[in-house]
Design a protein around this motif. Structure first.
Motif, short mmCIF file in Angstrom:
data_model
loop_
_atom_site.label_atom_id
_atom_site.label_comp_id
_atom_site.label_asym_id
_atom_site.label_seq_id
_atom_site.Cartn_x
_atom_site.Cartn_y
_atom_site.Cartn_z
N CYS A 114 -8.40 -11.94 -10.14
CA CYS A 114 -8.77 -12.45 -8.81
C CYS A 114 -9.51 -13.79 -8.93
CB CYS A 114 -9.61 -11.44 -8.06
SG CYS A 114 -8.67 -10.04 -7.38
N GLU B 71 0.83 -1.22 0.00
CA GLU B 71 0.00 0.00 0.00
C GLU B 71 0.85 1.26 0.00
OE1 GLU B 71 -2.63 -0.18 3.31
OE2 GLU B 71 -3.62 -2.01 2.64
N ASN C 62 -1.58 -6.75 -15.89
CA ASN C 62 -1.52 -6.24 -14.51
C ASN C 62 -0.17 -6.48 -13.85
OD1 ASN C 62 -4.27 -5.61 -14.74
ND2 ASN C 62 -4.85 -7.68 -14.09
N CYS D 35 -4.08 -8.00 -8.90
CA CYS D 35 -5.46 -7.51 -8.97
C CYS D 35 -5.55 -6.31 -9.92
CB CYS D 35 -5.94 -7.12 -7.58
SG CYS D 35 -7.62 -6.43 -7.54
N SER D 36 -6.61 -6.27 -10.71
CA SER D 36 -6.79 -5.19 -11.69
C SER D 36 -7.05 -3.84 -11.04
CB SER D 36 -7.95 -5.52 -12.64
OG SER D 36 -7.68 -6.68 -13.39
N ASP D 37 -7.66 -3.84 -9.86
CA ASP D 37 -7.98 -2.59 -9.16
C ASP D 37 -6.83 -2.24 -8.23
OD1 ASP D 37 -9.02 -0.44 -7.84
OD2 ASP D 37 -10.97 -1.37 -7.41
N LYS D 38 -5.89 -1.45 -8.70
CA LYS D 38 -4.69 -1.12 -7.94
C LYS D 38 -4.95 -0.11 -6.82
CE LYS D 38 -1.95 -3.65 -10.51
NZ LYS D 38 -1.35 -4.90 -9.99
N ASN D 39 -6.14 0.47 -6.78
CA ASN D 39 -6.43 1.51 -5.78
C ASN D 39 -7.04 0.95 -4.50
OD1 ASN D 39 -5.58 3.65 -7.47
ND2 ASN D 39 -7.53 3.53 -8.59
N ARG D 40 -7.28 -0.37 -4.47
CA ARG D 40 -7.89 -0.98 -3.28
C ARG D 40 -6.81 -1.41 -2.29
NH1 ARG D 40 -13.18 -2.84 -3.85
NH2 ARG D 40 -12.74 -4.45 -2.32
N LYS D 41 -7.19 -1.54 -1.01
CA LYS D 41 -6.28 -2.01 0.01
C LYS D 41 -6.29 -3.53 0.15
CE LYS D 41 -6.36 2.19 2.80
NZ LYS D 41 -6.58 2.76 4.16
N CYS E 261 -12.36 -9.02 -10.28
CA CYS E 261 -11.75 -8.96 -11.61
C CYS E 261 -11.37 -10.35 -12.10
CB CYS E 261 -10.52 -8.05 -11.59
SG CYS E 261 -9.12 -8.70 -10.63
N CYS F 40 -9.67 -7.19 -5.10
CA CYS F 40 -11.08 -6.82 -5.29
C CYS F 40 -12.01 -8.02 -5.30
CB CYS F 40 -11.23 -6.04 -6.59
SG CYS F 40 -11.06 -7.03 -8.10
#
Length: 363
Positions: free
Chosen positions: A64, A18, A146, A49-55, A61, A58
């Motif tokens: 995942c 993070e 990714n 993971c495709s959503d790089k802004n999550r902690k 995707c 996700c």
């Protein structure tokens, strides 16, 4: 769901990820039975993971979802370099996208996996050809876009040539690529590798946590005395202890100790203990006999006998008289019996085991 003893290690990676502090390589250290391979897969899931802004990953995707089936699943941007013997080195199977093959190679196969895999001949290693093939894969583009994750199983088995080949990749890392080294000990890796990687040590599992794990998995079969012996043989690894418990290795260990005491106390040559020892593998013998020696040394140092799982109900009048220096010599000589010793074939000769047992009688 994480095993409870793995949560802190995953959190260490997650926090670094993070904050952008995870370099291109991570060394994950801990006894194989603790589940480092499961952690490596979870690290990869978060990293890819495709959503790089999550902690957290996700869970929605395509990347995942590819991690959902550990039994039969694989991921095109995830690969493992498996350890192999010289006999196996020509096979292309050393590099695998399969999650289950990594888990099996690290000694933590899923419960429903086929346990009748062919037995490898010879000592396993991470070979230089495998490192070169892995480096070539890393240099290729990502399929899903990714990033890529490469895991080196049993990295402590790398020779100097393989480590040097890997070092070049460490010094010139490929962008958006994570390399994870799984090792049972940081001390077994070269300093040049250690200095260039983010290091995570899986913590030692406390006895209450380990016993709770065994009780939950064994149900009505659970016995605390047996569980404590199995934990001692597995260096307090709950997964390893569960395996030994189901194999009744703890019961066999007590049989060997009882026979060993009888043989050491007798006037003639040893026989019964040797026969029992030769029924087991070199690895099993090493675990049992080393633990016996360690517990004897603790007993001689004044540790309460009741806290020693293997010896607490044994008569130790004879064994306790063996000098500590003699026990330390016997412990060191276990290298001739260990499964990973290059000095022996797959089974130790009867004469070697007999000589080791009889050496304990020379008080």
């Amino acid at each position: 769901m994480f095993d409870p003893w793995l949560i802190s290690s995953f959190q260490a990676f997650k926090n670094a990820f993070e904050s952008g502090r995870v370099p291109s390589s991570v060394i994950l250290s801990g006894a194989p039975d603790l589940g480092g391979a499961f952690l490596a897969i979870e690290f990869a899931k978060l990293y890819l993971c495709s959503d790089k802004n999550r902690k957290a990953a996700c869970e929605a995707c395509k990347s995942c979802h590819l991690f959902d089936d550990l039994q039969n699943g694989s991921h095109p941007d995830f690969i493992s370099l498996l350890s192999s013997t010289a006999e196996e080195s020509d096979r292309e199977e050393d590099l695998s996208h399969s999650f289950s093959k990594l888990l099996s190679d690290m000694g933590t196969p899923l419960e429903n996996m086929d346990s009748e895999a062919p037995i490898s001949k010879g000592n396993k290693s991470v070979r230089i050809d495998g490192i070169r093939n892995l480096t070539e894969w890393i240099s290729q583009g990502s399929v899903l876009g990714n990033g890529k994750v490469a895991v080196i199983s049993n990295a402590h088995l790398m020779g100097d040539g393989a480590a040097n080949a890997l070092l070049k990749t460490f010094e010139e890392p490929t962008s958006n690529t994570l390399i994870i080294l799984l090792t049972k000990s940081l001390e077994l890796l070269p300093p040049t590798i250690l200095s260039r990687a983010f290091k995570i040590q899986i913590p030692t599992v406390s006895e209450p946590v380990a016993l709770d794990y065994l009780k939950a998995n064994l149900g009505e079969e659970f016995s605390q005395d047996r569980a404590r012996i199995a934990l001692a043989l597995s260096f307090n690894s709950p997964r390893g202890a569960l395996k030994y418990y189901k194999e009744s290795l703890d019961i066999k260990a007590l049989e060997i100790i009882t026979s060993l005491i009888e043989d050491v106390s007798s006037e003639g040559n040893s026989s019964k203990a040797v026969s029992l020892i030769l029924e087991l593998t070199n690895e099993q013998n090493s675990l049992i006999l080393q633990e016996v020696i360690l517990e004897l040394l603790k007993c001689k140092a004044g540790v309460d006998k009741g806290s020693l799982p293997l010896l607490k109900n044994q008569p130790l009048d004879k064994l306790i008289k063996i000098p500590a220096s003699h026990l330390l010599d016997a412990y060191n000589e276990m290298k001739y019996i260990r499964a990973d010793s290059p000095m022996l074939n797959s089974r130790a000769p009867v004469s070697l085991i007999s000589a080791w047992v009889n050496s304990l009688k020379k008080i």
